[in-house]
Scaffold this motif. Sequence first.
Motif, PDB file in Angstrom:
ATOM      1  N   LEU A  93       0.853  -1.182   0.000  1.00  0.00           N
ATOM      2  CA  LEU A  93       0.000   0.000   0.000  1.00  0.00           C
ATOM      3  C   LEU A  93       0.889   1.232   0.000  1.00  0.00           C
ATOM      4  O   LEU A  93       1.798   1.356   0.832  1.00  0.00           O
ATOM      5  CB  LEU A  93      -0.905   0.006   1.240  1.00  0.00           C
ATOM      6  CG  LEU A  93      -1.748   1.257   1.482  1.00  0.00           C
ATOM      7  CD1 LEU A  93      -2.897   1.300   0.481  1.00  0.00           C
ATOM      8  CD2 LEU A  93      -2.288   1.296   2.911  1.00  0.00           C
ATOM      9  N   VAL A  94       0.646   2.161  -0.932  1.00  0.00           N
ATOM     10  CA  VAL A  94       1.410   3.402  -0.988  1.00  0.00           C
ATOM     11  C   VAL A  94       0.962   4.311   0.149  1.00  0.00           C
ATOM     12  O   VAL A  94      -0.239   4.441   0.417  1.00  0.00           O
ATOM     13  CB  VAL A  94       1.208   4.101  -2.350  1.00  0.00           C
ATOM     14  CG1 VAL A  94       1.988   5.411  -2.400  1.00  0.00           C
ATOM     15  CG2 VAL A  94       1.647   3.182  -3.486  1.00  0.00           C
ATOM     16  N   LEU A  95       1.917   4.965   0.823  1.00  0.00           N
ATOM     17  CA  LEU A  95       1.593   5.842   1.944  1.00  0.00           C
ATOM     18  C   LEU A  95       0.934   7.135   1.470  1.00  0.00           C
ATOM     19  O   LEU A  95       0.871   7.432   0.273  1.00  0.00           O
ATOM     20  CB  LEU A  95       2.865   6.156   2.736  1.00  0.00           C
ATOM     21  CG  LEU A  95       3.564   4.956   3.388  1.00  0.00           C
ATOM     22  CD1 LEU A  95       4.766   5.416   4.197  1.00  0.00           C
ATOM     23  CD2 LEU A  95       2.600   4.157   4.269  1.00  0.00           C
ATOM     24  N   PHE A 154       1.872   6.269 -14.998  1.00  0.00           N
ATOM     25  CA  PHE A 154       2.348   6.053 -13.632  1.00  0.00           C
ATOM     26  C   PHE A 154       1.197   5.486 -12.807  1.00  0.00           C
ATOM     27  O   PHE A 154       0.191   6.154 -12.573  1.00  0.00           O
ATOM     28  CB  PHE A 154       2.841   7.376 -13.037  1.00  0.00           C
ATOM     29  CG  PHE A 154       3.601   7.213 -11.752  1.00  0.00           C
ATOM     30  CD1 PHE A 154       4.904   6.731 -11.754  1.00  0.00           C
ATOM     31  CD2 PHE A 154       3.021   7.552 -10.544  1.00  0.00           C
ATOM     32  CE1 PHE A 154       5.617   6.589 -10.571  1.00  0.00           C
ATOM     33  CE2 PHE A 154       3.722   7.409  -9.355  1.00  0.00           C
ATOM     34  CZ  PHE A 154       5.020   6.930  -9.367  1.00  0.00           C
ATOM     35  N   LEU A 155       1.327   4.225 -12.375  1.00  0.00           N
ATOM     36  CA  LEU A 155       0.223   3.493 -11.765  1.00  0.00           C
ATOM     37  C   LEU A 155       0.311   3.401 -10.252  1.00  0.00           C
ATOM     38  O   LEU A 155      -0.417   2.611  -9.642  1.00  0.00           O
ATOM     39  CB  LEU A 155       0.146   2.085 -12.375  1.00  0.00           C
ATOM     40  CG  LEU A 155      -0.087   2.031 -13.886  1.00  0.00           C
ATOM     41  CD1 LEU A 155      -0.109   0.589 -14.372  1.00  0.00           C
ATOM     42  CD2 LEU A 155      -1.386   2.739 -14.255  1.00  0.00           C
ATOM     43  N   PHE A 156       1.209   4.172  -9.627  1.00  0.00           N
ATOM     44  CA  PHE A 156       1.272   4.227  -8.171  1.00  0.00           C
ATOM     45  C   PHE A 156       0.504   5.456  -7.691  1.00  0.00           C
ATOM     46  O   PHE A 156       0.747   6.568  -8.183  1.00  0.00           O
ATOM     47  CB  PHE A 156       2.723   4.315  -7.688  1.00  0.00           C
ATOM     48  CG  PHE A 156       3.504   3.052  -7.865  1.00  0.00           C
ATOM     49  CD1 PHE A 156       3.456   2.047  -6.914  1.00  0.00           C
ATOM     50  CD2 PHE A 156       4.304   2.868  -8.977  1.00  0.00           C
ATOM     51  CE1 PHE A 156       4.188   0.879  -7.069  1.00  0.00           C
ATOM     52  CE2 PHE A 156       5.040   1.709  -9.143  1.00  0.00           C
ATOM     53  CZ  PHE A 156       4.974   0.713  -8.184  1.00  0.00           C
ATOM     54  N   TYR A 157      -0.387   5.264  -6.707  1.00  0.00           N
ATOM     55  CA  TYR A 157      -1.168   6.372  -6.181  1.00  0.00           C
ATOM     56  C   TYR A 157      -1.163   6.333  -4.656  1.00  0.00           C
ATOM     57  O   TYR A 157      -1.200   5.241  -4.064  1.00  0.00           O
ATOM     58  CB  TYR A 157      -2.611   6.312  -6.681  1.00  0.00           C
ATOM     59  CG  TYR A 157      -2.742   6.375  -8.177  1.00  0.00           C
ATOM     60  CD1 TYR A 157      -2.708   7.588  -8.846  1.00  0.00           C
ATOM     61  CD2 TYR A 157      -2.888   5.206  -8.930  1.00  0.00           C
ATOM     62  CE1 TYR A 157      -2.819   7.646 -10.227  1.00  0.00           C
ATOM     63  CE2 TYR A 157      -3.002   5.255 -10.307  1.00  0.00           C
ATOM     64  CZ  TYR A 157      -2.970   6.485 -10.950  1.00  0.00           C
ATOM     65  OH  TYR A 157      -3.071   6.535 -12.314  1.00  0.00           O
ATOM     66  N   PRO A 158      -1.138   7.495  -3.974  1.00  0.00           N
ATOM     67  CA  PRO A 158      -1.177   7.506  -2.509  1.00  0.00           C
ATOM     68  C   PRO A 158      -2.406   6.788  -1.978  1.00  0.00           C
ATOM     69  O   PRO A 158      -3.509   6.935  -2.510  1.00  0.00           O
ATOM     70  CB  PRO A 158      -1.207   9.010  -2.171  1.00  0.00           C
ATOM     71  CG  PRO A 158      -0.584   9.679  -3.355  1.00  0.00           C
ATOM     72  CD  PRO A 158      -1.000   8.853  -4.538  1.00  0.00           C
ATOM     73  N   PHE A 172      -3.484   0.362  -3.270  1.00  0.00           N
ATOM     74  CA  PHE A 172      -2.722  -0.865  -3.278  1.00  0.00           C
ATOM     75  C   PHE A 172      -2.050  -1.073  -4.630  1.00  0.00           C
ATOM     76  O   PHE A 172      -2.494  -0.546  -5.646  1.00  0.00           O
ATOM     77  CB  PHE A 172      -3.631  -2.044  -2.954  1.00  0.00           C
ATOM     78  CG  PHE A 172      -4.301  -1.934  -1.617  1.00  0.00           C
ATOM     79  CD1 PHE A 172      -3.597  -2.140  -0.455  1.00  0.00           C
ATOM     80  CD2 PHE A 172      -5.643  -1.605  -1.534  1.00  0.00           C
ATOM     81  CE1 PHE A 172      -4.208  -2.028   0.786  1.00  0.00           C
ATOM     82  CE2 PHE A 172      -6.266  -1.488  -0.301  1.00  0.00           C
ATOM     83  CZ  PHE A 172      -5.547  -1.703   0.854  1.00  0.00           C
ATOM     84  N   PHE A 173      -0.978  -1.834  -4.622  1.00  0.00           N
ATOM     85  CA  PHE A 173      -0.260  -2.125  -5.858  1.00  0.00           C
ATOM     86  C   PHE A 173       0.274  -3.545  -5.819  1.00  0.00           C
ATOM     87  O   PHE A 173       0.432  -4.152  -4.751  1.00  0.00           O
ATOM     88  CB  PHE A 173       0.910  -1.143  -6.062  1.00  0.00           C
ATOM     89  CG  PHE A 173       2.027  -1.305  -5.071  1.00  0.00           C
ATOM     90  CD1 PHE A 173       3.073  -2.192  -5.313  1.00  0.00           C
ATOM     91  CD2 PHE A 173       2.034  -0.593  -3.885  1.00  0.00           C
ATOM     92  CE1 PHE A 173       4.092  -2.364  -4.398  1.00  0.00           C
ATOM     93  CE2 PHE A 173       3.055  -0.754  -2.959  1.00  0.00           C
ATOM     94  CZ  PHE A 173       4.089  -1.635  -3.217  1.00  0.00           C
TER      95      PHE A 173
END
Length: 326
Positions: free
Chosen positions: A221-223, A269-273, A276-277
Amino acid sequence: MVRVCTEEIRVQTCFGGRSGDASPALKQCENRLLPSLSKQVLEQRAPQPQAAMGPGEELAPIPDSFILQPPTFYPVVPYVTTIFGGLHAGKMVVLQGAVPLDAHRFQVDFQCGCSLNPQPDIVVHFNPRFHTTRPHVICNTLHRGRWQTEARWPGLALQRGAGFLMLFLFGNEEVKPFAEGSREYPAGHPFLLQSPQLELPCSRTLPQGLWPGQVIIVRGLVLQEPKHFTLSLRDEAARIPVMLRASFLDHTLAWVSPWGRKTLISAPFLFYPQRFFEVLLLCQEGGLKLALNGQGLGTTSLGQQALERLRELQVSGSIQLYCVHC
């Protein structure tokens, strides 16, 4: 962590996720099943009225329990996935599939972790059996390597040769699996399932390096205010011939060479605050194939000898880490 295991069932549509992502058949089944769910549990899920925000106030971070996890469609069985944030009262997991005409049994396990040895605790073992003279369902719990007292229910709602939809509703003291027709199989359990967070930086050894067909999986999980995410592979000399780095400052994803040279990956860009990834690295002859959240992002070249000399996987960055498999 949930595991669907058998060779005698095919999961057709989705597992988990929000109602808006479900198929029409899934929505119809939910409409038939949801009225029979516990009013107390539903009240726990209902949003509470909030006062109007004043000047200068900011929205608080979204709790993990309210972050949506996307569904998985047509997974290959046996299927294993991480339930991010763990399970808690009011959480619901949806499983839709079909039972072949010659099926003997299948099972769904909600377990604490993804290790193979030692076997993790299984909070709920849900096991429909079709091959007996009286088809039935068995529920049990595996705690510290020992099965507890099993519960057995006759009158199986699931049928050979037919599709099904199951809802697993988690309450404070028990798990309630519901099958189509509003058949309820209450299954008590001694503890709630939690997704253990791994400490960062996290390292995993690769005693024999990497070989074609091997898969590395990283889930997390991105912070709320992330800076970077780094996945690196070290060789016998502690050098880093492979590094994948996501920068949240400029929203770039890149392969980084041992000399610091970046090769940008030309993809969204597929990472988001607070989302989940899942990162997958598939080892192939002459390189590693990358996928992020199920989307292929190309391949990085690396000789087979270099792949075989790799000895360590390391993950670091502004994330909560739930699963590393290699």
